[in-house]
Write an enzyme that holds these catalytic residues in place. Structure first.
Site, PDB file in Angstrom:
ATOM      1  CE  LYS A  36      -0.448  -0.247   4.850  1.00 38.32           C
ATOM      2  NZ  LYS A  36      -1.293  -0.558   6.270  1.00 38.32           N
ATOM      3  NE  ARG A 127      -6.249   0.202  11.985  1.00 39.44           N
ATOM      4  CZ  ARG A 127      -5.054   0.263  11.464  1.00 39.44           C
ATOM      5  NH1 ARG A 127      -3.946   1.263  11.438  1.00 39.44           N
ATOM      6  NH2 ARG A 127      -4.450  -1.055  10.796  1.00 39.44           N
ATOM      7  CE1 TYR A 243      12.715  31.430   4.302  1.00 39.04           C
ATOM      8  CE2 TYR A 243      12.896  28.850   3.790  1.00 39.04           C
ATOM      9  CZ  TYR A 243      12.547  30.269   3.612  1.00 39.04           C
ATOM     10  OH  TYR A 243      11.984  30.454   2.174  1.00 39.04           O
ATOM     11  CG  MET A 291       8.629  23.692  -0.018  1.00 36.56           C
ATOM     12  SD  MET A 291       7.438  24.696  -0.500  1.00 36.56           S
ATOM     13  CE  MET A 291       6.165  23.830  -1.053  1.00 36.56           C
TER      14      MET A 291
END
Length: 344
Positions: A36, A127, A243, A291
């Site tokens: 998955k 769950r 930053y 980023m």
């Protein structure tokens, strides 16, 4: 196509060796593979093809969209999140079988013609899954169930809940037409033979994750991110970088700026904590990961220049400790800007 300035080096030999080690630990039980989240970020098709070549026959995805992307490859796939009304066309097409999780799933599957399926039963995780009482009441009677499965809530811990869940699933033996029982994930395999039942379903450990200490040294690293240097520069004593000026040079320092950042899954937690490598040279991350960009010291490899490549330290237990992220997040967060390259 433009060559990407980011790549993932994916080790086929390590992936296959990990599956074989987990298969051996599974004893007489078959060993499947959770693929998955696009094969935990590696690429589900590539993972499945390599594991099928090693002998794996059971694959698990989360959704029907994931199953559709693997359609035509001929793998035996189960969809863990069941079957919504919107999924019935895909579910009845034969590309995979549903893992039914609720009485509504069961009713929907029966109304749609039934057929081969798996069922999740809740043994304590609260769950997904039908209840033990629903199984006892006959909810599953007449279904063509391949695997009756449950999921361990605390397998990565020495919890009394593990044995209770195993006993609960064992108590359902013979209560349905299920061909197999299944409980153990990666950590569950490490708990021993009482948890293997007929089929194990490893995920994290296939990809080099170590959810329990027993697997340390048993599974090896599969994924290594590599990033290209965009720019070289020299910091002078007193210069800060990035930053919020989280790093200030105490003396002149050679620096490289890498084309990688938290948008790629190289998280802010690696700020002043991660390490890159050029051969044997360790190149620490300096300043805050941003980023798209990360700065490293290249004092140990001053010959590196614009366009050169470095590898990021990404052995999952150590990288999790350095970044504060879970091993699962480190894998599944790897972004789509990486070119994924399998090695032999």
């Amino acid at each position: 196509m433009t060559d990407a300035p980011l790549r993932l080096r994916l080790d086929t030999a390590a992936l296959v060796a990990n599956w074989r080690a987990l298969d051996a630990l599974s004893g007489a039980a078959a060993c499947g593979a959770a693929i998955k989240a696009d094969g935990y970020g590696l690429g589900a098709a590539g993972v499945a093809e390599r594991l099928a070549g090693a002998g794996c026959r059971d694959f698990f995805v989360a959704s029907w969209g994931e199953a559709e992307r693997l359609a035509g490859l001929g793998f035996d796939i189960a969809v863990l999140h069941g079957v919504r009304a919107e999924d019935m066309a895909a579910a009845t097409s034969g590309i995979a079988r549903p893992v039914l999780n609720t009485a509504a799933h069961v009713a929907r599957w029966r109304a749609g013609g039934g057929g081969r399926c798996d069922v999740m039963v809740d043994t304590g995780m609260n769950r997904l899954g039908v209840s033990i009482a629903e199984v006892a009441s006959g909810l599953l009677d007449g279904l063509a169930i391949d695997t009756l499965m449950s999921h361990l809530a605390c397998a990565d811990e020495d919890s009394a809940m593990n044995a209770r869940q195993a006993a609960a699933l064992r108590g359902l033996g013979g209560r349905t037409a299920a061909r197999r029982l299944s409980l153990a994930n990666s950590a569950g395999i490490a708990l021993g033979a009482d948890y293997a039942f007929d089929l194990t379903r490893p995920g994290l450990a296939l990809y080099g994750g170590v959810p329990r200490g027993e697997l340390a040294g048993v599974v090896g690293q599969v994924v290594t991110p590599e990033a290209q240097i965009l720019q070289r520069r020299t910091l002078q004593a007193g210069d800060s970088i990035g930053y919020n000026a989280q790093f200030t040079a105490a003396a002149p320092l050679e620096v490289a700026i890498l084309n990688i950042g938290y948008a790629d899954g190289y998280w802010r937690g690696f700020s002043n904590a991660g390490t890159a490598r050029a051969g044997a040279a360790a190149l620490p991350v300096i300043g805050r990961v941003s980023m798209d960009l990360t700065a490293i010291s290249v004092a140990a490899a001053p010959e590196l220049g614009e366009g050169d490549w470095v590898a990021l330290d990404y052995a999952l237990p150590a990288a999790a400790a350095a970044s504060g992220m879970s091993q699962y997040e480190l894998l599944t967060g790897l972004g789509q800007r990486f070119e994924r390259r399998w090695t032999a």
